[in-house]
Design an enzyme around this catalytic site. Structure first.
Site, PDB file in Angstrom:
ATOM      1  N   VAL A  54      54.887  62.878 -29.891  1.00  0.00           N
ATOM      2  CA  VAL A  54      55.006  64.188 -29.226  1.00  0.00           C
ATOM      3  C   VAL A  54      54.577  64.084 -27.763  1.00  0.00           C
ATOM      4  O   VAL A  54      55.253  64.593 -26.857  1.00  0.00           O
ATOM      5  CB  VAL A  54      54.173  65.266 -29.973  1.00  0.00           C
ATOM      6  N   GLU A 111      55.349  72.293 -31.045  1.00  0.00           N
ATOM      7  CA  GLU A 111      56.495  71.418 -30.820  1.00  0.00           C
ATOM      8  C   GLU A 111      57.363  71.379 -32.077  1.00  0.00           C
ATOM      9  O   GLU A 111      56.841  71.356 -33.178  1.00  0.00           O
ATOM     10  CB  GLU A 111      55.968  70.016 -30.485  1.00  0.00           C
ATOM     11  N   LEU A 159      59.965  69.010 -32.525  1.00  0.00           N
ATOM     12  CA  LEU A 159      60.780  67.796 -32.443  1.00  0.00           C
ATOM     13  C   LEU A 159      60.988  67.182 -33.818  1.00  0.00           C
ATOM     14  O   LEU A 159      60.056  67.128 -34.618  1.00  0.00           O
ATOM     15  CB  LEU A 159      60.074  66.750 -31.571  1.00  0.00           C
ATOM     16  N   ARG A 160      62.220  66.708 -34.048  1.00  0.00           N
ATOM     17  CA  ARG A 160      62.461  65.914 -35.262  1.00  0.00           C
ATOM     18  C   ARG A 160      62.465  64.447 -34.880  1.00  0.00           C
ATOM     19  O   ARG A 160      63.074  64.080 -33.861  1.00  0.00           O
ATOM     20  CB  ARG A 160      63.842  66.240 -35.849  1.00  0.00           C
ATOM     21  N   GLU A 161      61.816  63.623 -35.671  1.00  0.00           N
ATOM     22  CA  GLU A 161      61.870  62.185 -35.405  1.00  0.00           C
ATOM     23  C   GLU A 161      63.323  61.733 -35.454  1.00  0.00           C
ATOM     24  O   GLU A 161      64.100  62.222 -36.269  1.00  0.00           O
ATOM     25  CB  GLU A 161      61.070  61.417 -36.465  1.00  0.00           C
ATOM     26  N   PHE A 210      70.038  71.655 -44.106  1.00  0.00           N
ATOM     27  CA  PHE A 210      68.724  71.402 -44.695  1.00  0.00           C
ATOM     28  C   PHE A 210      68.604  71.843 -46.156  1.00  0.00           C
ATOM     29  O   PHE A 210      67.530  72.228 -46.614  1.00  0.00           O
ATOM     30  CB  PHE A 210      67.633  72.083 -43.841  1.00  0.00           C
ATOM     31  N   GLY A 258      60.014  63.401 -46.899  1.00  0.00           N
ATOM     32  CA  GLY A 258      58.875  62.544 -46.565  1.00  0.00           C
ATOM     33  C   GLY A 258      58.552  62.718 -45.103  1.00  0.00           C
ATOM     34  O   GLY A 258      58.868  63.741 -44.503  1.00  0.00           O
ATOM     35  N   CYS A 296      55.348  64.895 -41.152  1.00  0.00           N
ATOM     36  CA  CYS A 296      55.169  66.330 -40.864  1.00  0.00           C
ATOM     37  C   CYS A 296      55.267  67.206 -42.108  1.00  0.00           C
ATOM     38  O   CYS A 296      54.281  67.841 -42.493  1.00  0.00           O
ATOM     39  CB  CYS A 296      56.193  66.771 -39.835  1.00  0.00           C
ATOM     40  N   LYS A 306      63.786  58.797 -43.313  1.00  0.00           N
ATOM     41  CA  LYS A 306      65.105  59.355 -43.004  1.00  0.00           C
ATOM     42  C   LYS A 306      65.766  58.412 -41.996  1.00  0.00           C
ATOM     43  O   LYS A 306      65.085  57.541 -41.424  1.00  0.00           O
ATOM     44  CB  LYS A 306      64.984  60.776 -42.452  1.00  0.00           C
TER      45      LYS A 306
HETATM   46  C1  UGA Z   1      60.130  68.033 -39.195  1.00  0.00           C
HETATM   47  C2  UGA Z   1      60.848  69.306 -38.730  1.00  0.00           C
HETATM   48  O1  UGA Z   1      62.226  69.237 -39.103  1.00  0.00           O
HETATM   49  C3  UGA Z   1      60.740  69.492 -37.219  1.00  0.00           C
HETATM   50  O2  UGA Z   1      61.333  70.721 -36.841  1.00  0.00           O
HETATM   51  C4  UGA Z   1      59.258  69.500 -36.841  1.00  0.00           C
HETATM   52  O3  UGA Z   1      59.090  69.614 -35.438  1.00  0.00           O
HETATM   53  C5  UGA Z   1      58.620  68.203 -37.303  1.00  0.00           C
HETATM   54  O4  UGA Z   1      58.771  68.074 -38.726  1.00  0.00           O
HETATM   55  C6  UGA Z   1      57.155  68.266 -36.953  1.00  0.00           C
HETATM   56  O5  UGA Z   1      56.430  69.030 -37.581  1.00  0.00           O
HETATM   57  O6  UGA Z   1      56.745  67.690 -35.940  1.00  0.00           O
HETATM   58  P1  UGA Z   1      60.762  65.424 -39.227  1.00  0.00           P
HETATM   59  O7  UGA Z   1      59.496  65.200 -39.965  1.00  0.00           O
HETATM   60  O8  UGA Z   1      61.089  64.535 -38.089  1.00  0.00           O
HETATM   61  O9  UGA Z   1      60.816  66.922 -38.618  1.00  0.00           O
HETATM   62  O10 UGA Z   1      61.917  65.267 -40.292  1.00  0.00           O
HETATM   63  P2  UGA Z   1      63.058  66.196 -40.913  1.00  0.00           P
HETATM   64  O11 UGA Z   1      64.321  65.963 -40.221  1.00  0.00           O
HETATM   65  O12 UGA Z   1      62.561  67.580 -41.025  1.00  0.00           O
HETATM   66  O13 UGA Z   1      63.181  65.555 -42.373  1.00  0.00           O
HETATM   67  C7  UGA Z   1      62.075  65.588 -43.268  1.00  0.00           C
HETATM   68  C8  UGA Z   1      62.436  65.032 -44.612  1.00  0.00           C
HETATM   69  O14 UGA Z   1      63.276  65.943 -45.318  1.00  0.00           O
HETATM   70  C9  UGA Z   1      63.194  63.705 -44.609  1.00  0.00           C
HETATM   71  O15 UGA Z   1      62.605  62.844 -45.571  1.00  0.00           O
HETATM   72  C10 UGA Z   1      64.605  64.082 -45.007  1.00  0.00           C
HETATM   73  O16 UGA Z   1      65.271  63.040 -45.676  1.00  0.00           O
HETATM   74  C11 UGA Z   1      64.336  65.245 -45.948  1.00  0.00           C
HETATM   75  N1  UGA Z   1      65.484  66.166 -46.083  1.00  0.00           N
HETATM   76  C12 UGA Z   1      65.967  66.837 -45.014  1.00  0.00           C
HETATM   77  C13 UGA Z   1      66.054  66.365 -47.346  1.00  0.00           C
HETATM   78  O17 UGA Z   1      65.620  65.774 -48.352  1.00  0.00           O
HETATM   79  N2  UGA Z   1      67.099  67.249 -47.466  1.00  0.00           N
HETATM   80  C14 UGA Z   1      67.595  67.931 -46.412  1.00  0.00           C
HETATM   81  O18 UGA Z   1      68.546  68.722 -46.603  1.00  0.00           O
HETATM   82  C15 UGA Z   1      67.013  67.714 -45.147  1.00  0.00           C
END
Ligand code: UGA
Length: 442
Positions: free
Chosen positions: A16, A156, A158-160, A254, A262, A265, A325
């Site tokens: 971040v 914030e 942000l998505r990784e 989503f 996982g 966050c 992911k």
């Molecule tokens: C998440 C949030 O999406 C961001 O908005 C936030 O800023 C961030 O946490 C944070 O708190 O800093 P992130 O952890 O990078 O972002 O990952 P995501 O894209 O949210 O994915 C999280 C998990 O959910 C992954 O393991 C992904 O495979 C899973 N997922 C996602 C599913 O199983 N199904 C879906 O439909 C979407």
């Protein structure tokens, strides 16, 4: 007229902090980022980013070269340099799911000891509701000089793997403030962002971050609950998701079922959110269920595997995808850790493939006995009795199924991310099990 601010401080050069530093610097601000870890400091100062985040390294390098971004290990330097300081340190999961605020606390002490003129301190880290008050109290205890400061919270989102795009194109900016001065400073800093801006108080801003991540986790667990009922009723989860997602109030994003969420966050934030409700004695049954559904997903992979291979001992299984992911090498709370652990416990030999996350996985898993890490995805499946897919990397979706089948001892795919169509894998002669498909019962 709004005051123009262009000297910003950032505390912490983690994901971040680095994105915030480079993002604001590339918008024309002058940014100084403080990082106390000497190894990370040396690396980022030379433009080398120690995490896998698309475009970040190039942006950091550009900003260093244009002299818009500097790094230091002294909080004092940042205090002398900037009027607005963004706090971007980690808030990992602590005991009993609580957010561990020790890094936030020590930043408060450090800033207070060095404060010599007015500053606006902005929480960007994900912090439990009330942390701005906690920080103010810590500061008050350690202030050396009689100076004023304001606290604000601008969480914030942000998505990784997509952090740079998210920084420049946020859906919204949340600005939790307590003073007119904070409003003016932040208006100037965020003037280039054209998205909706929601001005509120810091407590609400702190809560919005958890509420957003909790809701996202709920969508995934809801989709996973739907997948479970599909599997035993003859329904098919894909058209089901399409069918509900076309309702604009629900939406299609989503809600993909699979092996669960996982990362660094969602799992920690749902746990911390549960704790926040507990502390305030407010019912949190829904949040607990979201977590419970998610925790059982890796086990469901093993159950699917065992429904085809009853005795797993001495079998060979390939895993495609270790990262939590795609587009990241992060394996924190990745389903792969739990799935591999269970396979090893069942005396399975495991071949793992991931385009970028292998080293991180080796570090996180520690005892890698019984595991082989293979660079080529097809070779990873050599002589395997099953292939388990845990991350939807693009190269997996365009698999040459005939080539894959020719490698495997048994053409069985357990797909934790639903990347294949049932008819294509059946045509290629695979037995295929994915979440939300009735064929899992075969
Ligand atoms: C998440 C949030 O999406 C961001 O908005 C936030 O800023 C961030 O946490 C944070 O708190 O800093 P992130 O952890 O990078 O972002 O990952 P995501 O894209 O949210 O994915 C999280 C998990 O959910 C992954 O393991 C992904 O495979 C899973 N997922 C996602 C599913 O199983 N199904 C879906 O439909 C979407």
């Amino acid at each position: 007229m709004e005051k123009k601010i262009n000297k910003l401080g950032v505390i912490g050069a983690g994901p971040v902090g680095l994105v915030t530093s480079a993002g604001f610097a590339s918008l024309g601000n002058e940014v100084m980022c403080v990082e106390s870890n000497q190894e990370i400091l040396a690396s980022v100062s030379a433009g080398r980013v120690p995490i896998f985040e698309p475009e970040l390294e190039d942006l950091v390098t550009e900003c260093i070269q244009s002299k818009k971004l500097k790094f230091t290990d002294q909080t004092r330097d940042v205090i002398d340099f900037a009027e607005v300081i963004f706090i971007c340190v980690g808030t990992p999961e602590g005991e009993n799911g609580k957010a561990d605020l020790s890094q936030i606390d020590s930043v408060g002490v450090d800033i207070a000891k060095n404060l010599n003129s007015y500053k606006l301190l902005v929480e960007k880290s994900t912090v439990p509701i009330g942390t701005h008050t906690r920080l103010k109290n810590i500061m008050a205890l350690h202030l050396k000089n009689d100076v004023q400061f304001d606290m604000a919270c601008v969480p914030e989102f942000l998505r990784e793997g997509n952090a740079i795009n998210d920084f420049f194109n946020p859906d919204r900016v949340i600005l939790g403030i307590e003073s007119e001065n904070s409003r003016q400073l932040l208006s100037s800093i965020y003037k280039d962002f054209e998205c909706p801006k929601i001005w509120t108080n810091p407590a609400t801003a702190e809560l919005i971050k958890y509420a957003a991540n909790g809701f996202l986790a709920m969508k995934i667990s809801y989709a996973n609950m739907l997948a479970d009922i599909c599997e035993v009723t003859g329904a098919d989860v894909e058209p089901l998701i399409e069918g509900i997602g076309q309702d604009s109030r629900i939406g299609k994003s989503f809600i993909n079922p699979g092996v669960g969420y996982g990362g660094s966050c969602l799992p920690k934030d749902v746990s911390a959110f549960i704790d926040i409700f507990d502390q305030h004695k407010v019912n949190n049954g829904l949040l607990k269920e979201i977590e419970y559904i998610n925790r059982r997903r890796p086990e469901a992979i093993i159950t699917k595997l065992k429904s085809s291979i009853t005795d797993l001992r001495h079998k060979k299984v390939a895993i495609w995808g270790l990262a939590f992911k795609p587009n990241t090498d992060d394996v924190r709370n990745a389903p792969s850790l739990e799935v591999v652990r269970r396979l090893i416990d069942e005396q399975v030999s495991v071949n793992c493939h991931d385009p970028v996350a292998t080293d991180q996985f080796k570090r996180a898993f520690k005892e890698n006995i019984g595991i082989r890490f293979v660079d080529d995805m097809y070779n990873a499946a050599q002589d395997c009795h099953a292939l388990i897919i845990l991350t939807e990397w693009p190269e997996y979706s365009s698999t040459n199924l005939d080539q894959l089948k020719s490698k495997m001892a048994r053409p069985l795919i357990i797909d934790g991310r639903g990347i294949f169509q049932l008819d294509e894998v059946h045509r290629a002669g695979f037995e295929y099990k994915a979440f939300g498909l009735t064929t899992n019962k075969n």
